[in-house]
Design a protein around this motif. Structure first.
Motif, PDB file in Angstrom:
ATOM      1  N   GLY A   5       0.795  -1.217   0.000  1.00 47.46           N
ATOM      2  CA  GLY A   5       0.000   0.000   0.000  1.00 47.46           C
ATOM      3  C   GLY A   5       0.824   1.261   0.000  1.00 47.46           C
ATOM      4  N   PHE A   6       2.159   1.167   0.021  1.00 46.19           N
ATOM      5  CA  PHE A   6       3.021   2.338   0.011  1.00 46.19           C
ATOM      6  C   PHE A   6       3.334   2.728  -1.421  1.00 46.19           C
ATOM      7  CE2 PHE A   6       4.304   0.042   3.956  1.00 46.19           C
ATOM      8  CZ  PHE A   6       3.704   0.922   4.834  1.00 46.19           C
ATOM      9  N   SER A   7       3.270   4.011  -1.709  1.00 44.90           N
ATOM     10  CA  SER A   7       3.484   4.462  -3.074  1.00 44.90           C
ATOM     11  C   SER A   7       4.927   4.852  -3.336  1.00 44.90           C
ATOM     12  CB  SER A   7       2.563   5.651  -3.386  1.00 44.90           C
ATOM     13  OG  SER A   7       2.834   6.726  -2.504  1.00 44.90           O
ATOM     14  N   ASP A   8       5.679   5.222  -2.299  1.00 44.55           N
ATOM     15  CA  ASP A   8       7.074   5.602  -2.523  1.00 44.55           C
ATOM     16  C   ASP A   8       7.866   5.496  -1.225  1.00 44.55           C
ATOM     17  OD1 ASP A   8       6.475   7.865  -0.971  1.00 44.55           O
ATOM     18  OD2 ASP A   8       5.881   9.003  -2.739  1.00 44.55           O
ATOM     19  N   THR A   9       9.182   5.737  -1.329  1.00 44.83           N
ATOM     20  CA  THR A   9      10.051   5.617  -0.163  1.00 44.83           C
ATOM     21  C   THR A   9       9.764   6.675   0.891  1.00 44.83           C
ATOM     22  OG1 THR A   9      11.714   6.932  -1.327  1.00 44.83           O
ATOM     23  CG2 THR A   9      11.902   4.543  -1.480  1.00 44.83           C
ATOM     24  N   THR A  10       9.196   7.807   0.479  1.00 39.27           N
ATOM     25  CA  THR A  10       8.864   8.846   1.451  1.00 39.27           C
ATOM     26  C   THR A  10       7.882   8.320   2.488  1.00 39.27           C
ATOM     27  OG1 THR A  10       9.257  10.642  -0.127  1.00 39.27           O
ATOM     28  CG2 THR A  10       7.837  11.136   1.754  1.00 39.27           C
ATOM     29  N   GLU A  11       6.864   7.597   2.038  1.00 41.25           N
ATOM     30  CA  GLU A  11       5.879   7.045   2.969  1.00 41.25           C
ATOM     31  C   GLU A  11       6.517   6.008   3.886  1.00 41.25           C
ATOM     32  OE1 GLU A  11       2.137   5.840   1.410  1.00 41.25           O
ATOM     33  OE2 GLU A  11       2.088   7.398  -0.107  1.00 41.25           O
ATOM     34  N   LEU A  12       7.448   5.234   3.358  1.00 43.11           N
ATOM     35  CA  LEU A  12       8.126   4.249   4.200  1.00 43.11           C
ATOM     36  C   LEU A  12       8.968   4.932   5.269  1.00 43.11           C
ATOM     37  CD1 LEU A  12       9.223   1.686   1.465  1.00 43.11           C
ATOM     38  CD2 LEU A  12       7.488   1.344   3.220  1.00 43.11           C
ATOM     39  N   LEU A  13       9.668   5.990   4.889  1.00 43.02           N
ATOM     40  CA  LEU A  13      10.475   6.729   5.864  1.00 43.02           C
ATOM     41  C   LEU A  13       9.596   7.366   6.939  1.00 43.02           C
ATOM     42  CD1 LEU A  13      13.088   8.409   3.495  1.00 43.02           C
ATOM     43  CD2 LEU A  13      13.588   6.755   5.317  1.00 43.02           C
ATOM     44  N   MET A  14       8.403   7.768   6.573  1.00 44.09           N
ATOM     45  CA  MET A  14       7.488   8.364   7.544  1.00 44.09           C
ATOM     46  C   MET A  14       7.084   7.360   8.627  1.00 44.09           C
ATOM     47  SD  MET A  14       5.185  10.669   4.914  1.00 44.09           S
ATOM     48  CE  MET A  14       3.987  11.212   6.160  1.00 44.09           C
ATOM     49  N   LEU A  15       7.134   6.060   8.314  1.00 43.41           N
ATOM     50  CA  LEU A  15       6.851   5.048   9.325  1.00 43.41           C
ATOM     51  C   LEU A  15       7.913   5.037  10.424  1.00 43.41           C
ATOM     52  CD1 LEU A  15       5.715   2.002   7.161  1.00 43.41           C
ATOM     53  CD2 LEU A  15       4.282   3.567   8.469  1.00 43.41           C
ATOM     54  N   PHE A  16       9.083   5.594  10.113  1.00 43.04           N
ATOM     55  CA  PHE A  16      10.167   5.647  11.092  1.00 43.04           C
ATOM     56  C   PHE A  16      10.213   6.992  11.816  1.00 43.04           C
ATOM     57  CE2 PHE A  16      11.278   2.071   8.550  1.00 43.04           C
ATOM     58  CZ  PHE A  16      11.967   1.222   9.390  1.00 43.04           C
ATOM     59  N   GLY A  17       9.095   7.707  11.796  1.00 41.63           N
ATOM     60  CA  GLY A  17       8.964   8.907  12.611  1.00 41.63           C
ATOM     61  C   GLY A  17       9.285  10.213  11.929  1.00 41.63           C
ATOM     62  N   GLU A  81      21.594   2.155   9.329  1.00 42.19           N
ATOM     63  CA  GLU A  81      21.861   2.469  10.729  1.00 42.19           C
ATOM     64  C   GLU A  81      20.677   3.187  11.369  1.00 42.19           C
ATOM     65  OE1 GLU A  81      24.920   5.328  13.288  1.00 42.19           O
ATOM     66  OE2 GLU A  81      25.530   4.562  11.319  1.00 42.19           O
ATOM     67  N   PHE A  82      20.100   4.160  10.645  1.00 40.50           N
ATOM     68  CA  PHE A  82      18.958   4.902  11.161  1.00 40.50           C
ATOM     69  C   PHE A  82      17.784   3.968  11.440  1.00 40.50           C
ATOM     70  CE2 PHE A  82      14.939   7.064   9.825  1.00 40.50           C
ATOM     71  CZ  PHE A  82      14.747   7.803  10.974  1.00 40.50           C
ATOM     72  N   CYS A  83      17.459   3.104  10.474  1.00 37.36           N
ATOM     73  CA  CYS A  83      16.335   2.188  10.642  1.00 37.36           C
ATOM     74  C   CYS A  83      16.590   1.195  11.780  1.00 37.36           C
ATOM     75  CB  CYS A  83      16.066   1.436   9.341  1.00 37.36           C
ATOM     76  SG  CYS A  83      15.434   2.478   8.001  1.00 37.36           S
ATOM     77  N   ALA A  84      17.821   0.696  11.872  1.00 38.85           N
ATOM     78  CA  ALA A  84      18.156  -0.257  12.934  1.00 38.85           C
ATOM     79  C   ALA A  84      18.020   0.392  14.315  1.00 38.85           C
ATOM     80  CB  ALA A  84      19.573  -0.789  12.734  1.00 38.85           C
ATOM     81  N   ASN A  85      18.435   1.633  14.433  1.00 38.88           N
ATOM     82  CA  ASN A  85      18.312   2.350  15.708  1.00 38.88           C
ATOM     83  C   ASN A  85      16.853   2.507  16.101  1.00 38.88           C
ATOM     84  OD1 ASN A  85      21.086   2.627  15.853  1.00 38.88           O
ATOM     85  ND2 ASN A  85      21.112   4.694  15.012  1.00 38.88           N
ATOM     86  N   LYS A  86      16.017   2.866  15.126  1.00 40.13           N
ATOM     87  CA  LYS A  86      14.586   3.036  15.402  1.00 40.13           C
ATOM     88  C   LYS A  86      13.943   1.717  15.800  1.00 40.13           C
ATOM     89  CE  LYS A  86      13.670   7.404  14.805  1.00 40.13           C
ATOM     90  NZ  LYS A  86      13.088   8.222  15.890  1.00 40.13           N
ATOM     91  N   LEU A  87      14.273   0.648  15.097  1.00 35.86           N
ATOM     92  CA  LEU A  87      13.693  -0.659  15.406  1.00 35.86           C
ATOM     93  C   LEU A  87      14.123  -1.135  16.784  1.00 35.86           C
ATOM     94  CD1 LEU A  87      14.087  -2.423  11.947  1.00 35.86           C
ATOM     95  CD2 LEU A  87      11.971  -1.632  13.008  1.00 35.86           C
ATOM     96  N   ARG A  88      15.388  -0.867  17.126  1.00 35.66           N
ATOM     97  CA  ARG A  88      15.883  -1.254  18.455  1.00 35.66           C
ATOM     98  C   ARG A  88      15.142  -0.494  19.548  1.00 35.66           C
ATOM     99  NH1 ARG A  88      20.622   0.576  17.936  1.00 35.66           N
ATOM    100  NH2 ARG A  88      21.332  -1.170  16.649  1.00 35.66           N
ATOM    101  N   PHE A  89      14.937   0.800  19.327  1.00 33.74           N
ATOM    102  CA  PHE A  89      14.212   1.611  20.309  1.00 33.74           C
ATOM    103  C   PHE A  89      12.774   1.127  20.450  1.00 33.74           C
ATOM    104  CE2 PHE A  89      11.282   5.162  21.042  1.00 33.74           C
ATOM    105  CZ  PHE A  89      11.704   5.573  22.297  1.00 33.74           C
ATOM    106  N   LEU A  90      12.116   0.833  19.321  1.00 30.43           N
ATOM    107  CA  LEU A  90      10.730   0.372  19.363  1.00 30.43           C
ATOM    108  C   LEU A  90      10.619  -0.980  20.062  1.00 30.43           C
ATOM    109  CD1 LEU A  90       9.456   1.416  15.821  1.00 30.43           C
ATOM    110  CD2 LEU A  90       8.771   2.393  18.019  1.00 30.43           C
ATOM    111  N   LYS A  91      11.602  -1.841  19.859  1.00 33.22           N
ATOM    112  CA  LYS A  91      11.590  -3.135  20.541  1.00 33.22           C
ATOM    113  C   LYS A  91      11.694  -2.940  22.048  1.00 33.22           C
ATOM    114  CE  LYS A  91      13.977  -7.580  20.794  1.00 33.22           C
ATOM    115  NZ  LYS A  91      15.125  -8.388  20.320  1.00 33.22           N
ATOM    116  N   GLU A  92      12.579  -2.055  22.471  1.00 35.32           N
ATOM    117  CA  GLU A  92      12.719  -1.772  23.901  1.00 35.32           C
ATOM    118  C   GLU A  92      11.435  -1.167  24.463  1.00 35.32           C
ATOM    119  OE1 GLU A  92      16.084   0.774  24.087  1.00 35.32           O
ATOM    120  OE2 GLU A  92      17.547  -0.809  23.642  1.00 35.32           O
ATOM    121  N   ALA A  93      10.817  -0.259  23.689  1.00 33.24           N
ATOM    122  CA  ALA A  93       9.574   0.360  24.136  1.00 33.24           C
ATOM    123  C   ALA A  93       8.461  -0.671  24.236  1.00 33.24           C
ATOM    124  CB  ALA A  93       9.172   1.474  23.172  1.00 33.24           C
ATOM    125  N   ALA A  94       8.417  -1.597  23.269  1.00 35.00           N
ATOM    126  CA  ALA A  94       7.388  -2.642  23.274  1.00 35.00           C
ATOM    127  C   ALA A  94       7.554  -3.556  24.482  1.00 35.00           C
ATOM    128  CB  ALA A  94       7.457  -3.449  21.982  1.00 35.00           C
TER     129      ALA A  94
END
Length: 236
Positions: A5-17, A81-94
């Protein structure tokens, strides 16, 4: 990602805040290298105030760093690196939320409509991951391949896996019946307690019904049992 359902990389990046403008400036930094605010505004075709706002946001959110050698310039943090940092933070938050939030003490027997292919796929995967003893499913071979890893993990854990599909599908340790139809249809029962049924099509047209209501579970279970009996008779 064809059905995401994503039309471009901009929307994907928006999922990372990132905001839409921050995502575009971030992509610009990845492409162009270090830029100051004026250069970023000119290349992005936005005002300097918007450019500086986006750059400051990227720094705050860990997507860019500042270099202050002669003039302030901004460098993108590598995307991996940016995505990995965000995923790590979200895992800790979860994990923290899992510990702190009130635990449910009842089984919801409401009938719940799940819309959108991505949401249905997520629910399907979560149902498989939470299975304790057995799973019955009637889906196409294409859908099976999407969840093969989860199904193989269930088999390794000693769970009973019964599959009905219209294709010549094999999975070691699973009981597989070849049905005469199927297509986009989806039927899933886990632990004789939870059920989901519907059609897995494109993002806009996918809708499934999910419930822990015994009536729906029994209805689907009887339908699958009848289908298995019919297949067994035809094979004799």
């Amino acid at each position: 990602m064809e059905n995401s359902g994503f039309s471009d990389t901009t929307e994907l990046l928006m999922l990372f805040g990132l905001t839409r403008q921050e995502a575009k400036v971030y992509a610009l930094l990845l492409t162009e290298g270090a830029l100051n605010g004026y250069e970023a505004a000119k290349k992005a075709g936005i005002s300097r105030s918007n450019a500086y706002g986006a750059l400051a946001g990227l720094v705050d959110k860990g997507a860019a760093h500042m270099s202050e050698e002669q003039s302030v310039r901004y460098l993108a943090v590598p995307m991996k690196e940016f995505c990995a940092n965000k995923l790590r933070f979200l895992k800790e938050a979860a994990e923290y939320l899992e510990q702190q939030m009130p635990k449910g003490v009842y089984k919801d027997e409401n009938y719940i409509t799940i819309r959108g292919r991505r949401n249905v796929e997520d629910k399907f995967r979560n149902m498989l991951m939470e299975t304790k003893e057995r799973v019955y499913l009637f889906v196409s071979g294409e859908i099976l391949s999407m969840f093969q890893e989860e199904l193989e993990m269930l088999i390794k854990r000693g769970c009973k896996v019964v599959i009905l599909t219209e294709e010549d599908y094999r999975m070691e340790g699973a009981i597989v019946y070849r049905a005469s139809h199927g297509g986009a249809s989806l039927r899933l029962i886990t632990d004789s307690s939870y059920a989901m049924t519907g059609e897995l099509e494109d993002e806009a047209h996918t809708t499934c019904l999910y419930s822990a209501n015994p009536n729906l579970v029994r209805l689907l279970k009887d339908a699958l049992a009848n289908e298995i009996r019919l297949i067994s008779l035809q094979e004799k």
